[in-house]
Enzyme design. Structure first.
Site, PDB file in Angstrom:
ATOM      1  N   CYS A 111      17.165  61.234 -60.992  1.00  0.00           N
ATOM      2  CA  CYS A 111      18.648  61.176 -60.936  1.00  0.00           C
ATOM      3  C   CYS A 111      19.179  59.833 -61.449  1.00  0.00           C
ATOM      4  O   CYS A 111      20.375  59.713 -61.708  1.00  0.00           O
ATOM      5  CB  CYS A 111      19.130  61.419 -59.516  1.00  0.00           C
ATOM      6  N   HIS A 247      26.307  58.959 -58.999  1.00  0.00           N
ATOM      7  CA  HIS A 247      25.482  60.158 -59.108  1.00  0.00           C
ATOM      8  C   HIS A 247      25.985  61.178 -58.080  1.00  0.00           C
ATOM      9  O   HIS A 247      26.234  60.834 -56.920  1.00  0.00           O
ATOM     10  CB  HIS A 247      24.011  59.815 -58.852  1.00  0.00           C
ATOM     11  N   ASN A 277      24.326  69.219 -58.042  1.00  0.00           N
ATOM     12  CA  ASN A 277      23.609  67.987 -58.405  1.00  0.00           C
ATOM     13  C   ASN A 277      22.878  68.241 -59.727  1.00  0.00           C
ATOM     14  O   ASN A 277      21.973  69.067 -59.777  1.00  0.00           O
ATOM     15  CB  ASN A 277      22.632  67.663 -57.279  1.00  0.00           C
TER      16      ASN A 277
HETATM   17  N1  ACO Z   1      21.506  77.582 -45.944  1.00  0.00           N
HETATM   18  C1  ACO Z   1      21.488  77.755 -44.615  1.00  0.00           C
HETATM   19  N2  ACO Z   1      20.684  77.072 -43.812  1.00  0.00           N
HETATM   20  C2  ACO Z   1      19.878  76.170 -44.369  1.00  0.00           C
HETATM   21  C3  ACO Z   1      19.841  75.941 -45.759  1.00  0.00           C
HETATM   22  C4  ACO Z   1      20.688  76.695 -46.555  1.00  0.00           C
HETATM   23  N3  ACO Z   1      20.765  76.552 -47.890  1.00  0.00           N
HETATM   24  N4  ACO Z   1      18.928  74.973 -46.017  1.00  0.00           N
HETATM   25  C5  ACO Z   1      18.403  74.598 -44.847  1.00  0.00           C
HETATM   26  N5  ACO Z   1      18.970  75.326 -43.856  1.00  0.00           N
HETATM   27  C6  ACO Z   1      18.709  75.253 -42.423  1.00  0.00           C
HETATM   28  C7  ACO Z   1      17.359  74.706 -42.117  1.00  0.00           C
HETATM   29  O1  ACO Z   1      16.372  75.706 -42.152  1.00  0.00           O
HETATM   30  C8  ACO Z   1      17.561  74.151 -40.728  1.00  0.00           C
HETATM   31  O2  ACO Z   1      17.497  75.220 -39.823  1.00  0.00           O
HETATM   32  P1  ACO Z   1      16.784  75.032 -38.393  1.00  0.00           P
HETATM   33  O3  ACO Z   1      17.585  73.961 -37.692  1.00  0.00           O
HETATM   34  O4  ACO Z   1      16.896  76.388 -37.781  1.00  0.00           O
HETATM   35  O5  ACO Z   1      15.393  74.596 -38.696  1.00  0.00           O
HETATM   36  C9  ACO Z   1      19.002  73.669 -40.746  1.00  0.00           C
HETATM   37  O6  ACO Z   1      19.628  74.326 -41.844  1.00  0.00           O
HETATM   38  C10 ACO Z   1      19.138  72.179 -40.915  1.00  0.00           C
HETATM   39  O7  ACO Z   1      18.296  71.770 -42.008  1.00  0.00           O
HETATM   40  P2  ACO Z   1      18.210  70.284 -42.447  1.00  0.00           P
HETATM   41  O8  ACO Z   1      17.310  70.147 -43.629  1.00  0.00           O
HETATM   42  O9  ACO Z   1      17.955  69.419 -41.253  1.00  0.00           O
HETATM   43  O10 ACO Z   1      19.691  70.069 -42.941  1.00  0.00           O
HETATM   44  P3  ACO Z   1      20.481  68.748 -43.106  1.00  0.00           P
HETATM   45  O11 ACO Z   1      21.601  68.742 -42.154  1.00  0.00           O
HETATM   46  O12 ACO Z   1      19.591  67.559 -43.192  1.00  0.00           O
HETATM   47  O13 ACO Z   1      21.086  68.957 -44.543  1.00  0.00           O
HETATM   48  C11 ACO Z   1      20.748  68.255 -46.833  1.00  0.00           C
HETATM   49  C12 ACO Z   1      20.245  69.130 -45.695  1.00  0.00           C
HETATM   50  C13 ACO Z   1      22.130  68.715 -47.217  1.00  0.00           C
HETATM   51  C14 ACO Z   1      19.828  68.389 -48.030  1.00  0.00           C
HETATM   52  C15 ACO Z   1      20.767  66.819 -46.287  1.00  0.00           C
HETATM   53  O14 ACO Z   1      19.517  66.424 -45.804  1.00  0.00           O
HETATM   54  C16 ACO Z   1      21.193  65.841 -47.300  1.00  0.00           C
HETATM   55  O15 ACO Z   1      22.362  65.684 -47.542  1.00  0.00           O
HETATM   56  N6  ACO Z   1      20.223  65.117 -47.907  1.00  0.00           N
HETATM   57  C17 ACO Z   1      20.514  64.158 -48.922  1.00  0.00           C
HETATM   58  C18 ACO Z   1      19.647  64.393 -50.001  1.00  0.00           C
HETATM   59  C19 ACO Z   1      20.303  65.034 -51.157  1.00  0.00           C
HETATM   60  O16 ACO Z   1      21.481  65.245 -51.268  1.00  0.00           O
HETATM   61  N7  ACO Z   1      19.450  65.309 -52.088  1.00  0.00           N
HETATM   62  C20 ACO Z   1      19.868  65.829 -53.309  1.00  0.00           C
HETATM   63  C21 ACO Z   1      18.824  65.587 -54.300  1.00  0.00           C
HETATM   64  S1  ACO Z   1      18.243  63.984 -54.324  1.00  0.00           S
HETATM   65  C22 ACO Z   1      19.225  63.093 -55.265  1.00  0.00           C
HETATM   66  O17 ACO Z   1      19.951  63.566 -56.062  1.00  0.00           O
HETATM   67  C23 ACO Z   1      19.162  61.673 -55.054  1.00  0.00           C
END
Ligand code: ACO
Length: 320
Positions: A111, A247, A277
């Protein structure tokens, strides 16, 4: 002398996939995706390739810049999803646009790919090696997603953005760049394994894996840090910056960065709601959208900042 962005361009595939379209093929919802990320839809390729999208974006940027393809000395593409291992996407672009004098290569900084490509072009120019560069960020991320893994595939999209950079008296003011390989496995996509007649190599195809929470923690700490560092180097305060072009990974990351820098969110233009993204392509696509909307005037100061796989980061202060 420094160097300045004198033209921008972007290309997004025609196919629009809304969150509701995803919820028809996997267990997810518009509410889950939009509330956690800010993403409402993304573009995915049908026939388009990484090179095709790069070429379309490049043609628009070149036309706006007024330079001729033969004047371009250097083409750098930031991408992790080139169509071939070799030739590079940059060489494919060179052939398509007829930039026969140019040196051309790709850089892999995920990224941060566009920022790394831009900084490399700036450095060549500062060293007096080249005068005119075409810098591109392009990704077909849909081909490295595990479409059975709802925690990653809903986040990403496909597209390309480009900028023409030319030696000038104003432009780049300061830049910083860094990486932390120790944390690299928090966002990974394994390549083909070694397989030959003398080993037991496998034919497995690997897809992107992410520890979302670790990447989130990294981003909300490192991005404000590197922006503060690049502003300090430029001896410029946040008030003097018209826009922060970040980004586009996640709305919550952008809101957190704005808060930590004590800057209004209005100064952070957004494209992730409609593009998702797009990794290395996100900054040049957003820059082009802001430019084409007429939001930039000569003399405006901007911060561009990227972060992602590697883990890597990079920020620059420029005068438009
Ligand atoms: N739809 C519905 N539920 C989902 C989905 C989905 N697409 N994906 C995961 N879940 C569920 C999981 O299974 C989990 O369920 P559980 O509690 O029953 O086990 C629950 O949602 C929570 O999952 P988490 O992974 O803990 O979700 P989180 O609140 O951390 O959000 C996210 C995930 C949005 C990716 C977050 O971690 C984040 O913002 N990370 C930042 C990283 C990022 O944005 N990366 C992008 C690429 S990297 C880059 O560009 C730098």
């Amino acid at each position: 002398m420094t160097s300045r962005i004198i033209g921008t361009g972007s290309y997004l595939p025609e196919l629009i996939i809304k969150n509701d379209d995803l919820s028809k093929i996997m267990e997810t919802s518009d509410e889950w995706i939009a509330s956690r990320t800010g993403i409402r839809e993304r573009r995915l390729v049908k026939e388009e390739t990484t090179a095709y999208m790069s070429i379309q974006a490049a043609k628009i940027a070149i036309e706006e810049s007024g330079v001729k393809a033969e004047e371009i000395d250097l083409i750098i593409v930031g991408t992790i999803t080139g169509d071939y291992i070799t030739p590079s996407t940059a060489c494919e672009v060179q052939a398509a646009i007829g930039a026969n004098r140019a040196a051309a290569f790709d850089v892999n900084a995920a990224c941060t790919g566009f920022m790394t490509a831009l900084h490399t072009a700036y450095a060549y120019m500062a060293a007096g090696v080249y005068d005119t560069a075409l810098v591109i960020g392009a990704e077909t991320l849909s081909k490295i997603m595990d479409w059975d893994d709802r925690s990653t595939c809903v986040l990403f999209g496909d597209g390309a953005g480009a900028a023409v950079v030319k030696k000038d008296t104003v432009g780049l003011i300061s830049m910083v760049q860094g990486s932390d390989g120790q944390k690299g496995m928090n966002l990974s996509c394994k390549n083909r394994e070694s397989k030959n007649p003398f080993n037991q190599g496998k034919d497995t195809i690997y897809y992107t894996q992410m520890n979302g929470q670790e990447v989130y923690k990294f981003a909300v700490k490192k991005v404000p840090e590197c922006i503060s560092e690049v502003l300090e180097k430029a001896n410029i305060c946040t008030d003097e910056i018209k826009y922060f072009i970040l980004h586009q990974a996640n709305m919550r990351i952008i809101q957190s960065v704005a808060k930590r820098l004590k800057v209004s969110e209005d100064k952070f233009p957004i494209s992730l709601d409609l593009c998702g993204n797009v990794s290395a392509a996100s900054i040049p696509i957003l820059l082009d959208q802001v430019n084409k909307k007429g939001m930039l005037e000569k003399g405006d100061k901007l911060v561009l900042a990227g972060f992602g796989g590697g883990l890597t980061w990079g920020a620059t202060v420029i005068e438009w």
